[in-house]
Enzyme design. Structure first.
Site, PDB file in Angstrom:
ATOM      1  N   ASN A  44      20.956 -63.408  31.089  1.00  0.00           N
ATOM      2  CA  ASN A  44      21.654 -63.784  29.859  1.00  0.00           C
ATOM      3  C   ASN A  44      20.880 -64.882  29.132  1.00  0.00           C
ATOM      4  OD1 ASN A  44      22.524 -65.475  32.022  1.00  0.00           O
ATOM      5  ND2 ASN A  44      24.415 -66.010  30.968  1.00  0.00           N
ATOM      6  N   GLU A  57      22.837 -57.639  31.212  1.00  0.00           N
ATOM      7  CA  GLU A  57      22.769 -56.172  31.243  1.00  0.00           C
ATOM      8  C   GLU A  57      22.069 -55.647  29.993  1.00  0.00           C
ATOM      9  OE1 GLU A  57      25.373 -58.108  31.731  1.00  0.00           O
ATOM     10  OE2 GLU A  57      26.924 -57.162  32.946  1.00  0.00           O
TER      11      GLU A  57
HETATM   12  N1  THU Z   1      27.542 -62.485  30.695  1.00  0.00           N
HETATM   13  C1  THU Z   1      26.609 -61.539  31.038  1.00  0.00           C
HETATM   14  O1  THU Z   1      25.395 -61.783  30.959  1.00  0.00           O
HETATM   15  N2  THU Z   1      27.054 -60.341  31.466  1.00  0.00           N
HETATM   16  C2  THU Z   1      28.368 -60.015  31.627  1.00  0.00           C
HETATM   17  O2  THU Z   1      28.684 -58.855  31.915  1.00  0.00           O
HETATM   18  C3  THU Z   1      29.393 -61.045  31.510  1.00  0.00           C
HETATM   19  C4  THU Z   1      28.970 -62.260  30.762  1.00  0.00           C
HETATM   20  C5  THU Z   1      27.082 -63.788  30.204  1.00  0.00           C
HETATM   21  C6  THU Z   1      27.353 -64.020  28.753  1.00  0.00           C
HETATM   22  C7  THU Z   1      27.367 -65.531  28.692  1.00  0.00           C
HETATM   23  O3  THU Z   1      26.023 -65.995  28.549  1.00  0.00           O
HETATM   24  C8  THU Z   1      27.869 -65.957  30.050  1.00  0.00           C
HETATM   25  O4  THU Z   1      27.736 -64.816  30.884  1.00  0.00           O
HETATM   26  C9  THU Z   1      29.314 -66.421  30.056  1.00  0.00           C
HETATM   27  O5  THU Z   1      30.142 -65.484  29.451  1.00  0.00           O
END
Ligand code: THU
Length: 132
Positions: A44, A57
Site C-alpha cells: 500500500n 492488491e
Molecule cells: N489496505 C490495503 O492495502 N488493502 C486492503 O485490502 C485493505 C486496506 C490499505 C489501505 C490503507 O493504506 C491502509 O491499508 C489502511 O486502510
C-alpha cells in the site's frame, strides 16, 4: 515451478516491509502467482491527500498486468498495524481481484503465527460485477 503457499505468504510479508503507510500505520503487502506461474508483489502507498492512497492488491495486480499475466491463480495478503493480523481484501480490492479471478482462484490471509485462511472470490464477493 509453482511456489508453495508458505513461500507466497512470505513474499507478501516481504512486500509489506516496503509499505508507505505513515498516515494509517497499517502496512499491507500482497503477492500474486499468475497463470504464467510468475510472482508479482505490491504494497500500500498512502498520500497526504488521503483519498489518493492505493492498496497493496492494486499494486500487485498492476504489476501482474504489466508483465503479461492474465489470471490470478493465488494471491496472499499480509496486513496489520503492528503484528500481522488477518487482512481480508477491502471491498474495492475484492472487485479488483474478481476481474482477474476464476472459480479456482485462492485468496490467502494470515496472522503472524502463519495460521492462514483460504477463500474463493465467490466467498469474498458473491455476485461480483461483470461488464457484459
Ligand atoms: N489496505 C490495503 O492495502 N488493502 C486492503 O485490502 C485493505 C486496506 C490499505 C489501505 C490503507 O493504506 C491502509 O491499508 C489502511 O486502510
Amino acid at each position: 515451478m509453482t511456489i508453495s503457499d508458505s513461500d507466497l505468504i512470505n513474499a507478501a510479508k516481504d512486500a509489506r516491509e516496503n509499505a508507505y503507510c505513515h498516515y494509517s500505520g497499517y502496512a499491507v503487502g500482497a503477492a500474486i502467482i499468475d497463470d504464467n506461474d510468475h510472482l508479482h508483489v505490491g504494497c500500500n502507498v498512502e498520500n497526504a491527500a488521503y483519498p489518493l492512497g492505493s492498496c497493496a492488491e492494486a499494486a500487485a495486480i498492476a504489476a501482474m498486468c504489466q508483465e503479461g499475466g492474465k489470471r490470478i491463480v493465488r494471491i496472499a495478503v499480509a496486513g496489520g498495524s503492528g503484528d500481522i493480523t488477518p487482512c481480508t481484501p477491502c471491498g474495492g480490492c475484492r472487485q479488483r481481484i474478481h476481474e482477474f479471478a476464476d472459480e479456482s482462484t485462492v485468496i490467502i490471509t494470515m496472522d503472524d503465527s502463519n495460521d492462514w485462511q483460504r477463500y474463493s472470490i465467490a466467498e469474498l464477493l458473491p455476485a461480483g460485477f461483470h461488464l457484459d
